[in-house]
Design a protein around this motif. Structure first.
Motif, PDB file in Angstrom:
ATOM      1  N   THR A  88      69.345  45.631 -20.493  1.00  0.00           N
ATOM      2  CA  THR A  88      68.113  45.077 -19.922  1.00  0.00           C
ATOM      3  C   THR A  88      68.069  45.165 -18.403  1.00  0.00           C
ATOM      4  OG1 THR A  88      69.028  42.839 -19.927  1.00  0.00           O
ATOM      5  CG2 THR A  88      67.760  43.499 -21.866  1.00  0.00           C
ATOM      6  N   ALA A  89      69.211  45.443 -17.766  1.00  0.00           N
ATOM      7  CA  ALA A  89      69.187  45.613 -16.301  1.00  0.00           C
ATOM      8  C   ALA A  89      68.213  46.728 -15.929  1.00  0.00           C
ATOM      9  CB  ALA A  89      70.589  45.923 -15.783  1.00  0.00           C
ATOM     10  N   ALA A  90      68.225  47.804 -16.697  1.00  0.00           N
ATOM     11  CA  ALA A  90      67.320  48.924 -16.412  1.00  0.00           C
ATOM     12  C   ALA A  90      65.863  48.515 -16.609  1.00  0.00           C
ATOM     13  CB  ALA A  90      67.664  50.121 -17.302  1.00  0.00           C
ATOM     14  N   ARG A  91      65.630  47.659 -17.605  1.00  0.00           N
ATOM     15  CA  ARG A  91      64.253  47.186 -17.829  1.00  0.00           C
ATOM     16  C   ARG A  91      63.753  46.361 -16.650  1.00  0.00           C
ATOM     17  NH1 ARG A  91      63.506  45.331 -24.047  1.00  0.00           N
ATOM     18  NH2 ARG A  91      65.054  46.660 -25.034  1.00  0.00           N
ATOM     19  N   VAL A  92      64.653  45.518 -16.144  1.00  0.00           N
ATOM     20  CA  VAL A  92      64.241  44.651 -15.031  1.00  0.00           C
ATOM     21  C   VAL A  92      63.920  45.484 -13.797  1.00  0.00           C
ATOM     22  CG1 VAL A  92      65.039  42.844 -13.447  1.00  0.00           C
ATOM     23  CG2 VAL A  92      65.378  42.590 -15.922  1.00  0.00           C
ATOM     24  N   ALA A  93      64.701  46.527 -13.548  1.00  0.00           N
ATOM     25  CA  ALA A  93      64.418  47.396 -12.396  1.00  0.00           C
ATOM     26  C   ALA A  93      63.042  48.036 -12.553  1.00  0.00           C
ATOM     27  CB  ALA A  93      65.499  48.472 -12.275  1.00  0.00           C
ATOM     28  N   ALA A  94      62.761  48.564 -13.728  1.00  0.00           N
ATOM     29  CA  ALA A  94      61.458  49.200 -13.966  1.00  0.00           C
ATOM     30  C   ALA A  94      60.338  48.166 -13.921  1.00  0.00           C
ATOM     31  CB  ALA A  94      61.462  49.914 -15.316  1.00  0.00           C
ATOM     32  N   GLY A  95      60.598  47.010 -14.522  1.00  0.00           N
ATOM     33  CA  GLY A  95      59.590  45.960 -14.533  1.00  0.00           C
ATOM     34  C   GLY A  95      59.244  45.491 -13.132  1.00  0.00           C
ATOM     35  N   ALA A  96      60.213  45.512 -12.247  1.00  0.00           N
ATOM     36  CA  ALA A  96      59.953  45.078 -10.865  1.00  0.00           C
ATOM     37  C   ALA A  96      58.984  46.033 -10.178  1.00  0.00           C
ATOM     38  CB  ALA A  96      61.268  44.982 -10.096  1.00  0.00           C
ATOM     39  N   VAL A  97      59.070  47.314 -10.509  1.00  0.00           N
ATOM     40  CA  VAL A  97      58.103  48.268  -9.952  1.00  0.00           C
ATOM     41  C   VAL A  97      56.717  47.985 -10.545  1.00  0.00           C
ATOM     42  CG1 VAL A  97      57.463  50.713  -9.792  1.00  0.00           C
ATOM     43  CG2 VAL A  97      59.869  50.027  -9.571  1.00  0.00           C
ATOM     44  N   ALA A  98      56.680  47.757 -11.849  1.00  0.00           N
ATOM     45  CA  ALA A  98      55.400  47.453 -12.504  1.00  0.00           C
ATOM     46  C   ALA A  98      54.785  46.182 -11.922  1.00  0.00           C
ATOM     47  CB  ALA A  98      55.606  47.300 -14.014  1.00  0.00           C
ATOM     48  N   THR A 135      62.120  54.943 -24.861  1.00  0.00           N
ATOM     49  CA  THR A 135      60.974  55.086 -23.964  1.00  0.00           C
ATOM     50  C   THR A 135      59.958  54.000 -24.268  1.00  0.00           C
ATOM     51  OG1 THR A 135      61.242  57.469 -23.676  1.00  0.00           O
ATOM     52  CG2 THR A 135      59.043  56.588 -23.308  1.00  0.00           C
ATOM     53  N   HIS A 136      59.445  53.366 -23.224  1.00  0.00           N
ATOM     54  CA  HIS A 136      58.415  52.338 -23.369  1.00  0.00           C
ATOM     55  C   HIS A 136      57.149  52.769 -22.657  1.00  0.00           C
ATOM     56  CE1 HIS A 136      56.107  48.694 -22.630  1.00  0.00           C
ATOM     57  NE2 HIS A 136      56.701  48.230 -23.707  1.00  0.00           N
ATOM     58  N   GLY A 137      56.018  52.619 -23.342  1.00  0.00           N
ATOM     59  CA  GLY A 137      54.741  52.864 -22.695  1.00  0.00           C
ATOM     60  C   GLY A 137      54.216  54.256 -22.926  1.00  0.00           C
ATOM     61  N   THR A 138      52.903  54.398 -22.699  1.00  0.00           N
ATOM     62  CA  THR A 138      52.282  55.691 -22.909  1.00  0.00           C
ATOM     63  C   THR A 138      51.905  56.355 -21.586  1.00  0.00           C
ATOM     64  OG1 THR A 138      50.138  54.635 -23.131  1.00  0.00           O
ATOM     65  CG2 THR A 138      51.345  55.049 -25.156  1.00  0.00           C
ATOM     66  N   LEU A 139      51.411  55.586 -20.640  1.00  0.00           N
ATOM     67  CA  LEU A 139      51.026  56.160 -19.345  1.00  0.00           C
ATOM     68  C   LEU A 139      51.958  55.692 -18.233  1.00  0.00           C
ATOM     69  CD1 LEU A 139      47.145  56.142 -19.414  1.00  0.00           C
ATOM     70  CD2 LEU A 139      48.763  57.876 -20.121  1.00  0.00           C
ATOM     71  N   PHE A 140      52.335  54.444 -18.241  1.00  0.00           N
ATOM     72  CA  PHE A 140      53.389  53.944 -17.352  1.00  0.00           C
ATOM     73  C   PHE A 140      54.637  53.996 -18.229  1.00  0.00           C
ATOM     74  CE2 PHE A 140      55.945  51.017 -14.894  1.00  0.00           C
ATOM     75  CZ  PHE A 140      55.498  51.201 -13.597  1.00  0.00           C
ATOM     76  N   ARG A 141      55.293  55.142 -18.210  1.00  0.00           N
ATOM     77  CA  ARG A 141      56.272  55.491 -19.220  1.00  0.00           C
ATOM     78  C   ARG A 141      57.689  55.324 -18.681  1.00  0.00           C
ATOM     79  NH1 ARG A 141      55.817  60.496 -23.310  1.00  0.00           N
ATOM     80  NH2 ARG A 141      53.609  60.060 -23.125  1.00  0.00           N
ATOM     81  N   VAL A 142      58.414  54.449 -19.304  1.00  0.00           N
ATOM     82  CA  VAL A 142      59.737  54.060 -18.823  1.00  0.00           C
ATOM     83  C   VAL A 142      60.785  54.511 -19.841  1.00  0.00           C
ATOM     84  CG1 VAL A 142      61.175  52.025 -18.480  1.00  0.00           C
ATOM     85  CG2 VAL A 142      58.880  52.146 -17.463  1.00  0.00           C
ATOM     86  N   THR A 143      61.766  55.263 -19.382  1.00  0.00           N
ATOM     87  CA  THR A 143      62.839  55.746 -20.250  1.00  0.00           C
ATOM     88  C   THR A 143      64.173  55.270 -19.694  1.00  0.00           C
ATOM     89  OG1 THR A 143      61.546  57.708 -20.808  1.00  0.00           O
ATOM     90  CG2 THR A 143      63.919  57.817 -21.224  1.00  0.00           C
ATOM     91  N   THR A 144      64.971  54.604 -20.522  1.00  0.00           N
ATOM     92  CA  THR A 144      66.241  54.069 -20.032  1.00  0.00           C
ATOM     93  C   THR A 144      67.424  54.755 -20.709  1.00  0.00           C
ATOM     94  OG1 THR A 144      66.485  52.324 -21.701  1.00  0.00           O
ATOM     95  CG2 THR A 144      65.155  51.800 -19.768  1.00  0.00           C
ATOM     96  N   PHE A 145      68.573  54.663 -20.062  1.00  0.00           N
ATOM     97  CA  PHE A 145      69.818  55.100 -20.692  1.00  0.00           C
ATOM     98  C   PHE A 145      70.916  54.148 -20.236  1.00  0.00           C
ATOM     99  CE2 PHE A 145      69.720  57.624 -16.703  1.00  0.00           C
ATOM    100  CZ  PHE A 145      70.956  57.324 -16.158  1.00  0.00           C
ATOM    101  N   GLY A 146      72.054  54.180 -20.928  1.00  0.00           N
ATOM    102  CA  GLY A 146      73.216  53.453 -20.437  1.00  0.00           C
ATOM    103  C   GLY A 146      73.780  52.422 -21.369  1.00  0.00           C
ATOM    104  N   GLU A 147      75.098  52.301 -21.330  1.00  0.00           N
ATOM    105  CA  GLU A 147      75.834  51.350 -22.160  1.00  0.00           C
ATOM    106  C   GLU A 147      76.574  50.348 -21.290  1.00  0.00           C
ATOM    107  OE1 GLU A 147      74.982  54.869 -24.266  1.00  0.00           O
ATOM    108  OE2 GLU A 147      76.710  54.833 -22.929  1.00  0.00           O
ATOM    109  N   SER A 148      77.003  49.292 -21.944  1.00  0.00           N
ATOM    110  CA  SER A 148      77.692  48.226 -21.210  1.00  0.00           C
ATOM    111  C   SER A 148      79.018  48.678 -20.611  1.00  0.00           C
ATOM    112  CB  SER A 148      77.926  47.032 -22.132  1.00  0.00           C
ATOM    113  OG  SER A 148      78.735  47.403 -23.218  1.00  0.00           O
TER     114      SER A 148
END
Lengths: 360, 360, 360, 360
Positions: A131-141, A5-18
């Motif tokens: 990091t694909a999940a991070r990029v998706a979340a980052g695009a919303v941010a 999980t990243h962040g405290t208020l804009f809180r992003v939680t990822t899952f998944g393996e290659s």
């Protein structure tokens, strides 16, 4: 918790393996009422995608983001935005030749040490696929921040020993995506590309530096103690695969200056805004933004996967040879750019929400 | 929240300003049963204390730690350890000449931008005085880690342009506290001290680099995604006042290497342990410790307070001159050493507790 | 954040609305090495599913859980377990007749007040549909706890004014799933079923009480201050839709007793275990488990959706009539049972992981 | 962590034991700019203080709150507010006669089971002494809420079997502090007082119920899933020593109603506000405030310390007799009132800050 999980208020939680079924990310805390451009998310995914140019891995990966919740009639609802990205190909292959070997400078050994067993079909959770999940979340941010007038622009500043050698103010940042390297200095970009192709031909890999410039952040974001704005940026960027260092403002070079040379003098500009004449502070003072451009640099080591035989051991501690194969990145830098953008966006979105409670 | 809590399981919350009544820290999560050496806490405080040598500020500060809770009969009880440190001297002075001026490269302006007003009697919460609470908490964490055989040793690796130029393996780390600079290379230390005294005489300040070496951490600590061990170390160290950069293992220098040069080959040592022949990974792979020494470097800028007139503005945006006075550090590095030790200890104590749930 | 994460170490984050594409849940913190029985997860889903008997809603819902990550070769890997549950039918219907009306005692008005707009196609995020994700996560937690010998058994203790009137020790809890009501007292169950069918025929709804009994929890779980074990159970259960009250041990009835009547005397049993002769404490003393059975009761109000015309207003504040239709639950109790089981399991799994750091 | 932090944005961390040096609390997250009335904090402390009347314990405790940080010139600065409360008397006494005995229905045994050892001089961290820190923090939260027009008023609704038997709307809540019981129904208060004195004379104790009424909360506070407003209130109140149950709105009594009887009809009042004709929802729908009064009830068991010999065991499992002595509360209810006020205030202050990010 495993720290997903990243962040405290804009809180992003990822899952998944290659090599699992798919990846996903939940954004909990995006305020209601943001117009969400789904195409723009997909465009950021394309910047991270393998196979996008001849200087990155030619591996194929599914990168279609499906939004399952959190939007209605084109706007965010304030409830969690759930997104999934299915892996394209999870056919079972024969991994017997590598499944108990520790690849040098990968996480194979440390995963086994930590968890007692691991998914030997690839990096699993430690793969850059995550990091694909991070990029998706980052695009919303990034869309949230764009609605506030904030722009985040990362680019490749160095590949191996080849540097732009220029301050970001001397570059035209609109050129970042004009070449495959994502370096806005066309001459340096050409040199870098040649170097990457040469390294790849040798079955080897090379590192580099990404620089990120953030404009439009108002003064007053960030916290004064542990959650300093640059500390959160540092952690976020250091959490990207292969990142070995982070510096902001004057960074490591600034240590040789004297205080009288380093300090940024305040003045009032014609519009009445508080500004500094220089910006060695990197837009952050005491952990809090001061309204100037925020900028930082991130060091990425050469990718660990190389097409050369390497000495190693297996899970029983016996000496083995690891033989590289497959389609890997000779240089992670061009694809690291959108990931750095994403992580910076996650940090800033979080501090934006936090800043709304600065005062009564 | 204002970001005054560090850690998830070894959770440290601090309060206090430079010119208020006092500082404090609560450690929530220290397991029961640790023998707590109160003297050892006080010894770490003495390493951070102003006035300890002629190359640091001669200001006087109270640094007596009083433990109010969480121990019984010499052992931790498992409940929160509350500690307070009273400020020695809060006499009201006349601050009218500076109270509305923004000191260059201090947090005066950003605090006002964030909170609407600020404690003008000094840095308030952004003062390095706040780190006294960190050192007290870090000293407890260091005792917890010592009980597991872990040693954290930071030292000054560079002052201005003067470097030890040596790898930490080539230095005798038992010499760290043998000189006022806290540099275990006696020749370099002497040069650094001369430089600091020269800078101080000029009413100026200078930066430098602290290196930290951590031995005894077993393989398997750290998390694979956002909370990578080095990312948490990076954030913790970047949150120290004046820190501008962080690199671990091969760091920024490693970006110019090729993968074939950078990778650390695994082997099994005579005792049957999994080891690597080199340690460019800095003891961490995929965010998880691999059992080798962990090491990192942190860049500190020159202190912003100088004894020279500087151009600035006041809260009304009018041009003013800021005149330095008082007793400030010409170089923060010697006193930064115990703070880096403390922050590294807080991160490791946290990941130790987290690691206990790696497996069923 | 919108409060969609439960737990600190066994950390569960959900997303999803009743009429969106799907729901999902991420479990971050399940230790590596747990044998995961996917069928058992699906069995818990079936206990929550609409249409399972004639006394619950006849609505159809997809409830197939797909696990996307976090397991390998039948075991948990220690990385996040991502699960999705697609909604079966998101065809766009005509909602124009209700889309701006506030249904009485639903969350329509409060959602609009909070977020500025809402998904008018149903309860959206406030729909009980959201609990499907909780049950999936809870089923994983139950398997973790079962591996430690812990059993969680909830049942319907009261429907309207009809009560079992028996202590849980006087009931055969293996009978819980032997009838549609999920009441292990066959005679009371028959009465309850008759009452539910009568209420349904009247187009009305009725409330009740679920009781939960947890056996096998060792002494020492729970925290002494804010995170008392019963406080966390209370919050978890009160967060279930329609729950209006929570009591554990002697509960509300205990307030009329004297201390001399209420106290549970300690003794040592034949096996040498510390036990209490009575259990008015409900297995928890000072917020920490004492090894006796943990038990609590949860009150559920009658479902708000009724098939009767009701006075209300629309978003413009104008008087309107809300006409009930659709296939709703006359009594939520039978389907609440697996949700209470799930929430209790999430709390206990979290405190199990926390308890591993009680001592050095 | 040991669970000594409350809240997510208005974050309160406490430390301290009954027989240690002192207690303390840090509030991290109180926005800058609140006028802080230090006297008002002390007044709330006085409402919790032992010895305040003849129906509470006559024990003496220090309850002077010292504010060490976080305020400047009478206003909060936005940085952590640190407060300490020294214990008055930590003289070492002779505890040898009880130090290894488990007092019935106290936390002696569970603490030992959890931590391996405990502070045998009293309840230690599980003592109600710990709530002094909560009241200090709650008093700050109450001032924050008062600045928004919110009033929290708890009172004693029941002692043993004696109830007011009246709805809170039928009582004059300005009378709460007009008698020692803190019951705004003078006739019931007199009966309760007589009962408490009778119980005390018998060396026994008795329980009761506190009711809390909160007015002025606007619609839109609270979260839709796990962090429902009433779930957070429930956890906060259940975490108070001796609390065994929580119900809000119609509570346990509401389960016997039909939906058609229970639903609260919406209407628009003369001022144009959305209101409900009844308030069985207790001011909260779907976990989010609807603008009506919020009200709940909390059950408190009889205090475990009684002046009667009780059977028990010691740490070796041997049968012993526990003999009560000392000055304890015959009924905790009058002193529980300010603690319930405090906990409700902490929850609401937290949700106020969270609500500011509901929308963009």
């Amino acid at each position: 918790m495993s720290g997903s999980t990243h962040g405290t208020l804009f809180r992003v939680t990822t899952f998944g393996e290659s090599h699992g079924i798919g990846l996903g990310v939940t954004i909990d805390g995006c305020p209601a009422g943001l117009d969400l451009d789904v195409e723009a998310i997909q465009r950021e995914m394309a910047r991270r995608r393998p196979g996008q140019s001849k200087i990155v891995t030619q591996r194929q990966e599914g990168d279609l983001v499906e939004i399952l919740s959190g939007t209605f009639e084109g706007k965010t609802t304030g409830t969690p935005i759930g997104m999934v990205i299915y892996n394209q190909d999870q056919r079972s292959k024969d991994y017997s030749h590598i499944h108990d070997k520790y690849r040098p400078s990968h996480a194979d050994y440390t995963f086994t040490a930590k968890y007692g067993h691991r998914d030997y079909r690839g990096g699993g959770r430690s793969s850059a696929r995550e990091t694909a999940a991070r990029v998706a979340a980052g695009a919303v941010a990034q869309q949230l921040l764009a609605s506030l007038g904030i722009k985040i622009r990362s680019y490749v500043d160095q590949v191996g020993a080849i540097q732009t050698g220029k301050d970001h103010g001397a570059l035209d940042l609109s050129l970042i995506d004009s070449n495959d390297v994502r370096c806005p200095d066309p001459a340096a970009a050409a040199e870098m590309e040649t170097k990457i192709l040469e390294v790849r031909k040798a079955g080897d890999t090379i590192g580099g530096v990404v620089k990120c410039v953030i404009s439009g952040v108002p003064a007053g974001w960030g916290e004064p103690v542990f959650d300093k704005l640059h500390a959160d940026l540092g952690k976020a960027v250091l959490s990207i695969n292969a990142c070995k260092g982070f510096e902001y403002g004057s960074g490591f070079a600034g240590v040789s200056l004297r205080g009288s040379e380093h300090n940024d003098a305040f003045y009032t500009d014609e519009a009445g805004n508080t500004r500094t004449r220089t910006n060695r502070s990197g837009g952050i003072q005491g952990g809090i933004s001061n309204g100037e451009d925020i900028y930082f640099r991130a060091a990425f080591k050469p990718v660990a996967t190389i097409i050369t035989d390497q000495e190693s051991i297996n899970e029983s501690g016996e000496r083995v040879t690891v033989t590289g194969k497959g389609r890997h990145d000779p240089c992670v830098l061009p694809r690291a750019v959108p990931i750095v953008d994403a992580m910076a966006a996650l940090v800033l979105a979080d501090h934006f929400l936090r800043s709304r409670n600065n005062r009564l």
